[in-house]
Structure formats: C-alpha cells, structure tokens
Design a protein around this motif. Structure first.
Motif, PDB file in Angstrom:
ATOM      1  N   THR A 163     -38.448 -61.120 -65.684  1.00 18.01           N
ATOM      2  CA  THR A 163     -37.087 -61.344 -66.147  1.00 18.01           C
ATOM      3  C   THR A 163     -37.061 -62.401 -67.252  1.00 18.01           C
ATOM      4  OG1 THR A 163     -36.623 -63.114 -64.577  1.00 18.01           O
ATOM      5  CG2 THR A 163     -36.172 -60.844 -63.853  1.00 18.01           C
ATOM      6  N   ALA A 164     -35.995 -62.392 -68.007  1.00 13.86           N
ATOM      7  CA  ALA A 164     -35.799 -63.450 -69.005  1.00 13.86           C
ATOM      8  C   ALA A 164     -35.763 -64.807 -68.329  1.00 13.86           C
ATOM      9  CB  ALA A 164     -34.516 -63.200 -69.788  1.00 13.86           C
ATOM     10  N   ASP A 199     -44.730 -60.783 -75.118  1.00 16.03           N
ATOM     11  CA  ASP A 199     -46.024 -60.267 -74.679  1.00 16.03           C
ATOM     12  C   ASP A 199     -46.229 -60.478 -73.180  1.00 16.03           C
ATOM     13  OD1 ASP A 199     -46.797 -59.206 -77.098  1.00 16.03           O
ATOM     14  OD2 ASP A 199     -47.852 -61.012 -77.753  1.00 16.03           O
ATOM     15  N   ALA A 200     -45.683 -61.538 -72.634  1.00 19.10           N
ATOM     16  CA  ALA A 200     -45.775 -61.753 -71.189  1.00 19.10           C
ATOM     17  C   ALA A 200     -45.086 -60.618 -70.435  1.00 19.10           C
ATOM     18  CB  ALA A 200     -45.160 -63.096 -70.808  1.00 19.10           C
ATOM     19  N   TYR A 201     -43.956 -60.173 -70.936  1.00 21.22           N
ATOM     20  CA  TYR A 201     -43.263 -59.051 -70.320  1.00 21.22           C
ATOM     21  C   TYR A 201     -44.145 -57.804 -70.351  1.00 21.22           C
ATOM     22  CZ  TYR A 201     -39.857 -55.419 -69.316  1.00 21.22           C
ATOM     23  OH  TYR A 201     -39.209 -54.350 -68.747  1.00 21.22           O
ATOM     24  N   LYS A 202     -44.802 -57.563 -71.483  1.00 21.34           N
ATOM     25  CA  LYS A 202     -45.662 -56.370 -71.616  1.00 21.34           C
ATOM     26  C   LYS A 202     -46.866 -56.452 -70.686  1.00 21.34           C
ATOM     27  CE  LYS A 202     -44.222 -56.206 -76.419  1.00 21.34           C
ATOM     28  NZ  LYS A 202     -44.593 -56.566 -77.801  1.00 21.34           N
ATOM     29  N   VAL A 203     -47.463 -57.638 -70.580  1.00 18.53           N
ATOM     30  CA  VAL A 203     -48.598 -57.812 -69.670  1.00 18.53           C
ATOM     31  C   VAL A 203     -48.185 -57.481 -68.241  1.00 18.53           C
ATOM     32  CG1 VAL A 203     -50.083 -59.554 -68.594  1.00 18.53           C
ATOM     33  CG2 VAL A 203     -49.881 -59.451 -71.083  1.00 18.53           C
ATOM     34  N   GLN A 204     -47.042 -58.003 -67.813  1.00 19.53           N
ATOM     35  CA  GLN A 204     -46.600 -57.731 -66.454  1.00 19.53           C
ATOM     36  C   GLN A 204     -46.219 -56.265 -66.270  1.00 19.53           C
ATOM     37  OE1 GLN A 204     -47.142 -60.009 -64.060  1.00 19.53           O
ATOM     38  NE2 GLN A 204     -48.043 -61.022 -65.853  1.00 19.53           N
ATOM     39  N   ALA A 205     -45.644 -55.642 -67.300  1.00 17.05           N
ATOM     40  CA  ALA A 205     -45.308 -54.222 -67.206  1.00 17.05           C
ATOM     41  C   ALA A 205     -46.569 -53.383 -67.003  1.00 17.05           C
ATOM     42  CB  ALA A 205     -44.561 -53.775 -68.458  1.00 17.05           C
ATOM     43  N   LEU A 206     -47.655 -53.743 -67.692  1.00 15.15           N
ATOM     44  CA  LEU A 206     -48.915 -53.027 -67.522  1.00 15.15           C
ATOM     45  C   LEU A 206     -49.476 -53.206 -66.117  1.00 15.15           C
ATOM     46  CD1 LEU A 206     -50.578 -53.805 -70.961  1.00 15.15           C
ATOM     47  CD2 LEU A 206     -49.957 -51.526 -70.106  1.00 15.15           C
ATOM     48  N   HIS A 253     -50.441 -69.755 -69.051  1.00 16.22           N
ATOM     49  CA  HIS A 253     -50.517 -68.312 -69.347  1.00 16.22           C
ATOM     50  C   HIS A 253     -50.354 -68.083 -70.840  1.00 16.22           C
ATOM     51  CE1 HIS A 253     -50.068 -64.078 -69.227  1.00 16.22           C
ATOM     52  NE2 HIS A 253     -48.755 -64.026 -69.071  1.00 16.22           N
ATOM     53  N   SER A 254     -51.315 -67.366 -71.415  1.00 20.83           N
ATOM     54  CA  SER A 254     -51.368 -67.174 -72.867  1.00 20.83           C
ATOM     55  C   SER A 254     -51.408 -65.680 -73.191  1.00 20.83           C
ATOM     56  CB  SER A 254     -52.619 -67.868 -73.434  1.00 20.83           C
ATOM     57  OG  SER A 254     -52.707 -69.202 -72.992  1.00 20.83           O
ATOM     58  N   PRO A 255     -50.303 -64.965 -72.990  1.00 19.93           N
ATOM     59  CA  PRO A 255     -50.335 -63.498 -73.051  1.00 19.93           C
ATOM     60  C   PRO A 255     -50.657 -62.927 -74.419  1.00 19.93           C
ATOM     61  CG  PRO A 255     -48.083 -64.300 -72.889  1.00 19.93           C
ATOM     62  CD  PRO A 255     -48.966 -65.473 -72.651  1.00 19.93           C
ATOM     63  N   SER A 256     -50.142 -63.552 -75.491  1.00 18.87           N
ATOM     64  CA  SER A 256     -50.410 -62.999 -76.830  1.00 18.87           C
ATOM     65  C   SER A 256     -51.894 -63.040 -77.137  1.00 18.87           C
ATOM     66  CB  SER A 256     -49.623 -63.772 -77.888  1.00 18.87           C
ATOM     67  OG  SER A 256     -48.238 -63.648 -77.674  1.00 18.87           O
ATOM     68  N   SER A 257     -52.529 -64.145 -76.809  1.00 17.95           N
ATOM     69  CA  SER A 257     -53.966 -64.281 -77.012  1.00 17.95           C
ATOM     70  C   SER A 257     -54.737 -63.310 -76.130  1.00 17.95           C
ATOM     71  CB  SER A 257     -54.395 -65.710 -76.715  1.00 17.95           C
ATOM     72  OG  SER A 257     -55.790 -65.848 -76.737  1.00 17.95           O
ATOM     73  N   ASN A 258     -54.318 -63.172 -74.878  1.00 19.77           N
ATOM     74  CA  ASN A 258     -55.019 -62.275 -73.967  1.00 19.77           C
ATOM     75  C   ASN A 258     -54.991 -60.840 -74.456  1.00 19.77           C
ATOM     76  OD1 ASN A 258     -53.752 -64.064 -71.035  1.00 19.77           O
ATOM     77  ND2 ASN A 258     -55.410 -64.583 -72.434  1.00 19.77           N
ATOM     78  N   LEU A 259     -53.859 -60.412 -75.005  1.00 17.92           N
ATOM     79  CA  LEU A 259     -53.758 -59.066 -75.557  1.00 17.92           C
ATOM     80  C   LEU A 259     -54.554 -58.933 -76.847  1.00 17.92           C
ATOM     81  CD1 LEU A 259     -49.961 -58.347 -74.960  1.00 17.92           C
ATOM     82  CD2 LEU A 259     -51.881 -57.386 -73.695  1.00 17.92           C
ATOM     83  N   PHE A 260     -54.430 -59.921 -77.734  1.00 20.86           N
ATOM     84  CA  PHE A 260     -55.063 -59.826 -79.049  1.00 20.86           C
ATOM     85  C   PHE A 260     -56.585 -59.811 -78.945  1.00 20.86           C
ATOM     86  CE2 PHE A 260     -56.494 -61.639 -83.156  1.00 20.86           C
ATOM     87  CZ  PHE A 260     -55.928 -60.711 -84.010  1.00 20.86           C
ATOM     88  N   LEU A 261     -57.134 -60.632 -78.052  1.00 24.42           N
ATOM     89  CA  LEU A 261     -58.593 -60.694 -77.896  1.00 24.42           C
ATOM     90  C   LEU A 261     -59.105 -59.712 -76.842  1.00 24.42           C
ATOM     91  CD1 LEU A 261     -59.204 -64.563 -78.054  1.00 24.42           C
ATOM     92  CD2 LEU A 261     -59.410 -62.884 -79.892  1.00 24.42           C
ATOM     93  N   THR A 308     -36.432 -60.725 -76.475  1.00 25.84           N
ATOM     94  CA  THR A 308     -37.319 -59.628 -76.857  1.00 25.84           C
ATOM     95  C   THR A 308     -37.279 -59.338 -78.350  1.00 25.84           C
ATOM     96  OG1 THR A 308     -36.992 -58.654 -74.663  1.00 25.84           O
ATOM     97  CG2 THR A 308     -37.887 -57.216 -76.370  1.00 25.84           C
ATOM     98  N   LEU A 309     -36.132 -59.513 -78.971  1.00 18.82           N
ATOM     99  CA  LEU A 309     -35.988 -59.193 -80.391  1.00 18.82           C
ATOM    100  C   LEU A 309     -36.077 -60.416 -81.293  1.00 18.82           C
ATOM    101  CD1 LEU A 309     -33.043 -56.627 -80.121  1.00 18.82           C
ATOM    102  CD2 LEU A 309     -35.488 -56.125 -80.350  1.00 18.82           C
ATOM    103  N   GLY A 310     -36.067 -61.607 -80.697  1.00 13.68           N
ATOM    104  CA  GLY A 310     -36.019 -62.823 -81.500  1.00 13.68           C
ATOM    105  C   GLY A 310     -37.385 -63.381 -81.844  1.00 13.68           C
ATOM    106  N   ASP A 311     -37.395 -64.276 -82.810  1.00 11.23           N
ATOM    107  CA  ASP A 311     -38.581 -65.048 -83.175  1.00 11.23           C
ATOM    108  C   ASP A 311     -38.096 -66.285 -83.930  1.00 11.23           C
ATOM    109  OD1 ASP A 311     -38.060 -64.193 -85.830  1.00 11.23           O
ATOM    110  OD2 ASP A 311     -39.550 -62.593 -85.718  1.00 11.23           O
TER     111      ASP A 311
END
Length: 436
Positions: free
Chosen positions: A354-355, A341-348, A296-304, A417-420
């Motif tokens: 969950t974490a 981004d995975a959390y956001k995809v599932q929220a949509l 699962h590649s959520p950041s890419s799925n959202l960006f593209l 959610t806030l980390g990187d």
C-alpha cells in the motif's frame, strides 16, 4: 545549494497545504488506517527550525506565510542506504553486483582520493538529495578519510541530518581503495571524535561488505561499536547470490552471511544492513533479536538483477524495514521511484504494497528504525522542520488520474506511482527553504 536563510536563525514560518504523515505503523494491505494523519488545507507552523503545531485557521500576521494550498506537504524523505560517489556511475549498463563493483564503482570511488574531488562530489550529492525530496540519509562515502570529512562538512553547512563514516576495505579491492586495520582504526577514531554528535551528524562504522574486510578488520569494527553504543553500523548483506556464495567460501566457519557480522559484534540496534534478500528464518530471527534494520533497495535490486526482497517475511519476523535508493545501483535518488519499484517487487512476490506502508518506511518508519523519531520523520510538534512540498500531479495524465480518484489512498497511491522529483515544489531543512 545552501539554505536561503542563515542556519540557526530563529524564524517563524507558516506553510499552507495538505499535510500528510503517520502516527504509527500501518498494517500490511490496509488501505484505510487510523495511523494515517491527513489534514487537508492546514497551516504547518514552524519556529526556530522546529514544527510547533498545525491548524486549520490562518495564523496571525506575525507569522510569515507560504501558501502551498492544493499541494501536498510531507516530512522530508529519509534514504537509509545510498552511495555519495556513485552519481558518476548511475545508469551504467550490463552487469550484476560483483562485476558492477569492478567495472564501474571502484574506478569512480578511486577519484575521491583527491580532496578537491571529494569536496565537489559531496556538495553535488547532497544538493541532488535535496532536489529529490530527501532531507536525511545514511550514506556510503569511500575508503578515503577525505571523502568522509567532505561529506560531514557539506551536510553541516546545509543543516542536514546525516549518518556516514569512512568505508572499511582491506582486501579484495583495487589499489587506492584498500586501507589497513591500524590506519583505518585511527581514521575512524579521529572522525568520530570530530564529527559524531556534532549538530545533526552521526558516525556509522561502515564495512563495505564482508568480502572486502579481513576478519581482523571486522573485529576492529565490532570493537568500535562496543566502545560507543551511540555509533551506527552500515554495511551490505545478502544482496546477490554470487556474493552470498563468495562469503560462504571466505568465511566457512559462519552459519550464514549474517552470522559473519554477528560473530564480529556488528549487529545491534543501530545496525543498517542494505538489501537482505537472501536470508532464511534463522537470519530474520537474529535481526529481530538485535533490533537491526534492512534498508530495502528495490530499484537497485531490479536493475542489477539481484532478487526480490521478502518484505512480508521480514515484517512477520519483527524485522525493521526502511526504504533506500542505493544509487548508483538504483536509478533515481527520488524515493517515489524507489516506492514504485517496491510495489513491483512485492507484486512479483504475490503481495501488494500500500501507499501507506511504503511511505511510512520512507518517513516515520525509517526514523524509528534509526532511533531518530523524536527529530525527523513526521509533522509532530517538536520535530525538526524537514519538510517537502509536492504537486499532487504533474502532466495531463496524472492530473486526469487524480481527478477520478475515489478515496484518499487511491489519490496518494496515484501520486506515489506517477510522481517523481518533477513533482517537488519546495524543500525545507530545519525550516529553511533550499533551492531545488
């Protein structure tokens, strides 16, 4: 970037911190789970590159100690789908998948025909992974044999667990990025003989995606997989609607995109299929039967703008799901950003990730999907000491949020959610600290 101690040295090391890992798969939606193993203010004991235990009391003076008290210690992240040459095109503007390949990806990959560029790119890429908290990965290099050689050699020098293989493309790609069936098979066999099973390295039969391989090349790839069941297979699947339509036109005999791979003998327990957005129930049932995983590649799925992955549907069907950054379509090598981004995809999609479910898919769940849970993915004794140390919070906003968190899940979810990568304090590969 290389380990600060000679690889293979039988050293002892004790790391103090808040230890977090998993002993099983969390249930969907459960914020309290018996498989979450949290041991605050413990010592993680490492010897000879492997974890040998954990304890609350300080070890004796024979153990060199690194005190990370008040910081979080997790297994190193596992990225199950990422492209080594695409750092050059990360954060490129304005295209969907097929235009992205033509406009950005293919020109970047053409440069890797030069061995010096491939070597420099491999070092740059692996150092970047380590600096983002990822210690193991399943990687696309390029069609050039030299790019695969360089990636294997660089991973071996760093002691990393890496799965990669020469990309296969014999049509619908520009000059300099096409191979042919005969030469590609020779290259794959030579690379397998030289690298597969050497140290912590494994070979993946790497089909770019169905549109860039002829039926003859797909059949050759399937034959390689059948000849050695320890090989992985790595490709893309059903990422974008235009791509799915193109596959339908190129392979009218196949029931679905996934069926193209099934007919070629490319679906098995070590198959890693990136994306898997546009699937139906029959596809998911097939994935379950063969034991393959979706990266699962959520950041890419959202960006593209590719679509929203149905994680719940995949889980209900018994499909393995692991986490991936898919850089350069994804916009960060940090798995924390992928999880956000995975959390956001599932929220949509009307779901809540969950974490625990997310972090499991980036650690133990990914290791289990790759059949590597006896080596990576947890802090269990006997596992390789691929571990990362993180600050719980970076900056005043995150520190305030942490201070008012009511329970462990809320605390870890806020960190996730806030980390990187700015939260990363230290990365250890086989017990050896690398500069980050």
């Amino acid at each position: 970037m290389t380990p600060t101690t000679t690889p293979g040295l039988a050293l002892r090391l004790a790391l103090r911190g808040d230890l977090l890992d998993f002993t099983g798969a969390p249930e969907w939606g459960a914020t309290e789970s018996p498989v979450v193993r949290f041991r605050p203010d413990h010592w993680l004991l490492i010897e000879g590159g492997r974890i040998v235990g954990a304890q609350a009391e300080a070890p004796d003076s024979s153990w060199p100690r690194h005190d990370h008290s008040g910081q979080l210690i997790l297994p190193g992240f596992i990225d199950t789908h990422v492209h080594s040459p695409q750092l050059d095109v990360i954060a490129s503007y304005g295209t969907e998948l097929l235009d992205w390949l033509d406009t950005y990806t293919f020109p970047a990959e053409q440069r890797y025909a030069e061995p010096a560029e491939a070597e420099a790119g491999a070092a740059r890429f692996l150092d970047a992974l380590l600096a983002h908290g990822t210690t193991s990965a399943v990687v696309f290099p390029t069609v050039h044999k030299a790019s695969t050689e360089a990636l294997f050699a660089a991973a071996q020098a760093r002691g990393m667990r890496l799965i990669t293989g020469k990309v296969l493309m014999d049509r619908n790609a520009p000059d300099g990025l096409r191979d042919d069936v005969t030469q590609a098979e020779r290259d794959c066999v030579d690379l397998i003989d030289r690298w597969h099973g050497t140290g912590r390295l494994s070979y993946a039969v790497t089909v770019r995606f169905a549109p860039t391989s002829t039926p003859a090349q797909l059949a050759m790839a399937g034959a390689l997989c059948r000849a050695d069941e320890s090989l992985y297979m790595h490709t893309h699947l059903a990422e974008n609607r235009a791509e799915v339509q193109w596959v339908r036109e190129l392979f009218p005999e196949a029931r679905s995109y996934l069926d193209v791979y099934a007919r070629a003998g490319l679906l098995h327990r070590r198959s890693v299929l990136a994306h898997g957005i546009w699937l139906d129930d029959e596809d998911r049932a097939l994935l379950c039967r063969c034991g393959a995983q979706i990266a699962h590649s959520p950041s890419s799925n959202l960006f593209l703008g590719s679509g929203l992955f149905g994680w719940r549907a995949a889980e209900r069907a018994g499909v393995h799901v692991s986490m991936a950054t898919d850089v350069g379509g994804g916009t960060s090598l940090c798995q924390l950003c992928s999880l956000q981004d995975a959390y956001k995809v599932q929220a949509l999609a009307g779901e809540r990730l969950t974490a625990w479910k997310g972090l499991h898919a980036a650690t133990l769940g990914a290791a289990e999907s790759l059949l590597l849970a006896d080596e990576i993915g947890s802090l269990e004794p006997g596992r390789m000491a691929d571990v990362c140390v993180w600050d719980w919070a970076s900056g005043p906003v995150a520190r305030r949020r942490l201070s008012v968190a009511r329970d462990l899940h809320e605390k870890v979810f806020a960190w996730m959610t806030l980390g990187d990568e700015r939260n990363l304090v230290a990365t250890y590969v086989a017990g050896l600290r690398v500069p980050v």
